[in-house]
Design a protein around this motif. Structure first.
Motif, short mmCIF file in Angstrom:
data_model
loop_
_atom_site.label_atom_id
_atom_site.label_comp_id
_atom_site.label_asym_id
_atom_site.label_seq_id
_atom_site.Cartn_x
_atom_site.Cartn_y
_atom_site.Cartn_z
N ASP A 146 42.73 53.13 26.34
CA ASP A 146 43.38 53.75 27.51
C ASP A 146 42.94 53.15 28.84
O ASP A 146 42.93 53.81 29.87
N LEU A 147 42.60 51.87 28.82
CA LEU A 147 42.22 51.13 30.02
C LEU A 147 43.18 49.96 30.19
O LEU A 147 42.81 48.80 30.00
N PRO A 148 44.44 50.24 30.54
CA PRO A 148 45.46 49.19 30.48
C PRO A 148 45.25 48.00 31.42
O PRO A 148 45.80 46.93 31.15
N ASP A 149 44.44 48.14 32.47
CA ASP A 149 44.28 46.97 33.34
C ASP A 149 43.04 46.15 33.01
O ASP A 149 42.77 45.14 33.66
N THR B 40 41.42 43.42 31.13
CA THR B 40 41.95 42.24 30.46
C THR B 40 40.86 41.46 29.73
O THR B 40 39.68 41.77 29.83
N ALA B 41 41.30 40.40 29.08
CA ALA B 41 40.36 39.52 28.39
C ALA B 41 39.34 38.93 29.36
O ALA B 41 38.20 38.67 28.98
N ALA B 42 39.72 38.73 30.62
CA ALA B 42 38.77 38.18 31.60
C ALA B 42 37.59 39.13 31.80
O ALA B 42 36.44 38.68 31.89
N VAL B 43 37.84 40.42 31.85
CA VAL B 43 36.76 41.40 31.97
C VAL B 43 35.90 41.35 30.71
O VAL B 43 34.66 41.33 30.78
N MET B 44 36.54 41.35 29.57
CA MET B 44 35.82 41.33 28.30
C MET B 44 34.94 40.10 28.19
O MET B 44 33.78 40.18 27.76
N ARG B 45 35.46 38.94 28.59
CA ARG B 45 34.67 37.70 28.56
C ARG B 45 33.45 37.79 29.46
O ARG B 45 32.36 37.34 29.10
N ARG B 46 33.63 38.38 30.63
CA ARG B 46 32.52 38.50 31.57
C ARG B 46 31.40 39.35 30.98
O ARG B 46 30.23 39.02 31.12
N LEU C 238 38.23 42.06 39.01
CA LEU C 238 39.19 41.73 37.95
C LEU C 238 40.09 42.90 37.55
O LEU C 238 41.19 42.69 37.04
N ALA C 239 39.59 44.12 37.70
CA ALA C 239 40.34 45.30 37.23
C ALA C 239 39.77 46.55 37.91
O ALA C 239 38.72 46.49 38.55
N GLU D 100 51.50 60.67 34.03
CA GLU D 100 51.61 60.40 35.46
C GLU D 100 50.68 59.24 35.89
O GLU D 100 50.92 58.60 36.89
N GLY D 101 49.64 58.99 35.11
CA GLY D 101 48.70 57.94 35.43
C GLY D 101 49.11 56.57 34.92
O GLY D 101 48.42 55.58 35.19
N LEU D 102 50.22 56.49 34.20
CA LEU D 102 50.68 55.22 33.67
C LEU D 102 51.03 54.27 34.80
O LEU D 102 51.64 54.67 35.80
N PRO D 103 50.66 52.99 34.67
CA PRO D 103 51.06 52.00 35.67
C PRO D 103 52.58 51.89 35.72
O PRO D 103 53.25 52.08 34.69
#
Length: 177
Positions: free
Chosen positions: A87-90, A92-98, A162-163, A172-175
């Motif tokens: 439930d953390l749609p923003d 991304t792989a860039a955050v995960m890599r960091r 990054l996010a 209501e919280g959906l992007p």
């Protein structure tokens, strides 16, 4: 949300479950183990042959899913796990890599790190194998690893550039699409 978050579709039409799994693979995770709960049959159909485990006591809360995932990971040879929520749609792989880059050099089993967004701890979380037994032993109810990570000095990895790391708990919280 009105349905299990894993089945919610992002603005791109892709279920969060599949987006999260793809992000982990793109970040460089060798193995992605998906923990399922509510409506696990529908989620399994989306996953196809992807590795997964069902948390039988998923209704007990976050601890049940984390416990099921760590217990399944113990059967493999991984030195660490990167824990991510759907439930953390923003995120991304860039955050995960960091966050993955903060694995303890030469001793990934000792790793303990988590993403932070403008200084606020969030996900994903990197947990070295050495921590798994003690973490599983203290899991209870709808609590995850927050207390354990704080007490054991998890490294905060700033990812606010990054996010937002914001979890989405209501429609209501959906992007926006």
């Amino acid at each position: 949300m009105g349905s299990p978050k894993a089945l919610v579709r992002g603005a791109d039409g892709v279920p969060w479950l599949l987006s999260s799994r793809s992000g982990l693979l793109a970040a460089g995770c060798d193995r992605v183990l998906v923990v399922l709960g509510a409506e696990s049959d529908a989620a399994q159909q989306l996953l196809g042959d992807a590795e997964h485990v069902v948390a039988p006591d998923w209704a007990d809360g976050m601890s049940a899913s984390l416990r099921a995932g760590l217990e399944a990971a113990e059967q493999g040879s991984a030195d660490a796990v990167l824990i991510h929520l759907v439930d953390l749609p923003d995120v991304t792989a860039a955050v995960m890599r960091r966050v993955l880059a903060h694995a303890a050099p030469g001793a990934p089993a000792d790793s303990l790190a988590r993403a932070a967004y403008d200084g606020t701890p969030g996900h994903p979380v990197l947990v070295g194998r050495r921590h798994w037994p003690a973490l599983v032993a203290e899991l209870d109810g709808d609590q995850g690893a927050r207390g354990y990570l704080a007490r054991h000095g998890a490294t905060l990895v700033e990812c606010g550039d990054l996010a937002t790391g914001a979890d989405v708990d209501t429609p209501e919280g959906l992007p926006p699409a």
